[in-house]
Every structure is written in C-alpha cells, then in structure tokens.
Write an enzyme that holds these catalytic residues in place. Structure first.
Site, PDB file in Angstrom:
ATOM      1  N   GLY A  38       0.843  -1.200   0.000  1.00 54.69           N
ATOM      2  CA  GLY A  38       0.000   0.000   0.000  1.00 54.69           C
ATOM      3  C   GLY A  38       0.865   1.232   0.000  1.00 54.69           C
ATOM      4  N   MET A  54       2.076   5.067   1.709  1.00 55.90           N
ATOM      5  CA  MET A  54       2.431   5.497   3.066  1.00 55.90           C
ATOM      6  C   MET A  54       1.151   5.785   3.858  1.00 55.90           C
ATOM      7  SD  MET A  54       5.762   7.924   2.494  1.00 55.90           S
ATOM      8  CE  MET A  54       6.000   8.138   4.274  1.00 55.90           C
ATOM      9  N   PHE A  55       1.202   5.558   5.138  1.00 51.35           N
ATOM     10  CA  PHE A  55       0.131   5.814   6.115  1.00 51.35           C
ATOM     11  C   PHE A  55      -1.044   4.839   5.997  1.00 51.35           C
ATOM     12  CE2 PHE A  55       1.867   9.946   4.591  1.00 51.35           C
ATOM     13  CZ  PHE A  55       2.669  10.233   5.681  1.00 51.35           C
ATOM     14  N   SER A  56      -0.899   3.768   5.221  1.00 54.80           N
ATOM     15  CA  SER A  56      -2.034   2.856   5.014  1.00 54.80           C
ATOM     16  C   SER A  56      -2.136   1.791   6.108  1.00 54.80           C
ATOM     17  CB  SER A  56      -1.942   2.202   3.632  1.00 54.80           C
ATOM     18  OG  SER A  56      -0.741   1.457   3.495  1.00 54.80           O
ATOM     19  N   GLY A  57      -1.176   1.767   7.036  1.00 58.93           N
ATOM     20  CA  GLY A  57      -1.239   0.798   8.131  1.00 58.93           C
ATOM     21  C   GLY A  57      -0.474  -0.481   7.859  1.00 58.93           C
ATOM     22  N   SER A  97       2.765  -1.155   8.469  1.00 60.12           N
ATOM     23  CA  SER A  97       3.594  -1.540   9.620  1.00 60.12           C
ATOM     24  C   SER A  97       2.726  -2.021  10.779  1.00 60.12           C
ATOM     25  CB  SER A  97       4.488  -0.376  10.055  1.00 60.12           C
ATOM     26  OG  SER A  97       5.416  -0.076   9.037  1.00 60.12           O
ATOM     27  N   GLU A 113       9.427  -2.381   5.089  1.00 62.92           N
ATOM     28  CA  GLU A 113      10.060  -1.485   4.093  1.00 62.92           C
ATOM     29  C   GLU A 113      10.811  -2.262   3.006  1.00 62.92           C
ATOM     30  OE1 GLU A 113       9.248   1.522   4.296  1.00 62.92           O
ATOM     31  OE2 GLU A 113       9.288   2.261   6.354  1.00 62.92           O
ATOM     32  N   GLN A 149      10.680  -2.218  -0.065  1.00 57.66           N
ATOM     33  CA  GLN A 149      11.103  -1.448  -1.260  1.00 57.66           C
ATOM     34  C   GLN A 149      12.555  -0.991  -1.145  1.00 57.66           C
ATOM     35  OE1 GLN A 149       8.934  -0.197   1.000  1.00 57.66           O
ATOM     36  NE2 GLN A 149       9.863   1.712   1.704  1.00 57.66           N
ATOM     37  N   CYS A 209      -7.185   9.975   2.112  1.00 55.85           N
ATOM     38  CA  CYS A 209      -6.764  11.180   1.394  1.00 55.85           C
ATOM     39  C   CYS A 209      -6.867  12.384   2.320  1.00 55.85           C
ATOM     40  CB  CYS A 209      -7.622  11.385   0.153  1.00 55.85           C
ATOM     41  SG  CYS A 209      -7.219  12.924  -0.724  1.00 55.85           S
TER      42      CYS A 209
END
Ligand code: ADP
Ligand code: TMP
Ligand code: MG
Length: 204
Positions: A18, A20-23, A25, A93, A95, A149
């Site tokens: 997903g 960033m900030f999508s949960g 982690s 992480e 990526q 968003c």
C-alpha cells in the site's frame, strides 16, 4: 485417481502492500505479535536506511513499535536468516532492498519459511515500485491497503511528496529519481501526504 501430495518443506509468501500511512507496519506488527504468542520463531527485519525511529525497531507513524534487526542490504539480511532457525521472517520497508530481495525470499519460502513482505507498491511519482509488484504476483496472500486522502477523506492509493525542491520528474531527471533508493527520500508526515486518485498530482 490422482492423489495430491503435500510437501511440508514449503513455506508461504504473504504480502502487505500500500501507500504510506495505510497501516502496513501496524498490520505487520499485528501478525508478528500473534505468531509470537503462538510460539513461532520470528525474525523481524527492518532496513537500516529508515532512520525515522530507533533502528532496532519497526515503528508505525503513531510511534507503536516492536523489536527488529536492522540490516543495510539483501546480503546482510541473508546472513541474519541463515544464522537463525526461523519459522517466520517479517520484512518491513521491502522497497528499500530492491529487486535482489525476490530470489532471497522465494528461496526462503522454498525451504519451509513463511515470509511476510511489507512495503510500498507505488513511488511518489505514482509508478509501480519494485520489488513489491513482483511479490504481489508471486504471493499466496496479498493484503492491499489504502490510506485516507488528506484532502477529501476518500481511499488514498498514492502519496504526494511535499518537500520543497525535491521534484524528480517521472524519468528521474531531477535530484534523485523516485525509483532510486536514497536517504533523502526517507521521511514521514513532514515529507509526504496521502492522496486519492483525484487529488494526487504526480510530477510530469
Ligand atoms: P505505513 O507503514 O503503511 O506507512 P503505519 O502502520 O506506520 O503506516 O501507520 C498507520 C497509521 O498512520 C494509521 O493507523 C493512522 O493512525 C496514521 N495516519 C496518519 N495519517 C494517515 C492517513 N492520511 N491515512 C491513514 N492513516 C494515517
Ligand atoms: P512507510 O511505508 O512506513 O510510510 O515508510 C515509507 C518510507 O519510504 C519512508 O521513509 C519514505 C520512503 N519513501 C521512499 O523512499 N520513496 C518513495 O517513493 C516514497 C513514497 C517513500
Ligand atoms: Mg511503515
């Protein structure tokens, strides 16, 4: 009659992807906590490039964390997993490790290890971010998350980089291309915002 044989030596690939900030982690930590309660031998891996919090943790954007082993590349990650006898390897992480992570992970799965690969599947230019798209294609299980968003509250598939002067252009002709792994791209709420399809404005 055909009989289906099971091979206990095979592991499983689970993907959490997903923006960033999508949960991502948070979800990785939830799965690791459950596995730990079940007595599973777990290695949690973070990337040494992510200096936002203590290197020896996976940390969410709201500061919740679990212990982790920070490594700087795929070779160091291989050393860690070869040195232990892990049933589950959870990688935050992904990526940051680049495409070389794919053969290491598929090799681990082939030896009976369950691997959770968690990471960004899209760059701040809005392009697919390897190796996550490849992992999504190869996995037994894929969880694709969205953030909220920050303009309209709809599902955000993208993230906008808000660092002044950091534009790269889709062909990466600026300071550092979005698909490049670079310490200047590491950041949190001060550098990125979650955006839906309508409100994401990629640099063209
Ligand atoms: P990820 O690893 O996917 O970047 P984290 O698991 O670190 O995400 O953090 C997710 C948390 O971030 C959410 O539970 C929420 O508290 C917080 N958050 C901050 N901004 C947003 C946003 N725009 N959309 C969703 N969650 C957000
Ligand atoms: P997060 O998924 O936990 O939010 O962390 C993503 C990290 O990746 C954060 O340090 C910012 C960095 N990043 C990049 O390196 N390149 C990118 O294209 C984007 C969007 C983020
Ligand atoms: Mg994260």
């Amino acid at each position: 009659m055909t009989t289906h044989q099971t091979n206990a030596a095979w592991g499983r690939l689970e993907v959490i992807a997903g923006p960033m900030f999508s949960g991502k982690s948070e979800e990785l930590m939830r799965r690791v906590r459950r596995a730990t309660i079940a007595g599973v031998e777990v290695a949690v891996i973070s990337h040494a490039l992510d200096t936002r919090a203590d290197l020896s943790t996976v940390t969410s954007h709201i500061g919740v964390n679990i212990p982790a082993i920070a490594v700087s590349d795929v070779a160091a990650l291989a050393e860690v997993v070869e040195a232990g006898d892990y049933d589950l390897v959870a990688i935050d992480e992904a990526q940051f490790f680049g495409p070389e992570l794919v053969p290491l992970v598929t090799g681990l799965v082939a030896t009976g290890v369950t691997v959770i690969v968690e990471g960004l599947c899209v760059t701040f230019d809005g392009d697919p971010f390897e190796p996550m798209p490849t992992f999504m294609a190869l996995a037994e299980d894929v969880l694709k998350l969205t953030a909220v968003c920050t303009i309209c509250g709809r599902d955000a598939v993208f993230h906008q980089r808000i660092v002044a002067g950091a534009e790269t252009g889709r062909d990466g002709d600026g300071p550092v291309g979005a698909t490049e792994i670079d310490p200047s791209h590491v950041g949190g709420l001060e550098s990125y915002v979650a955006r839906c399809r309508e409100h994401f404005a990629p640099i063209s």
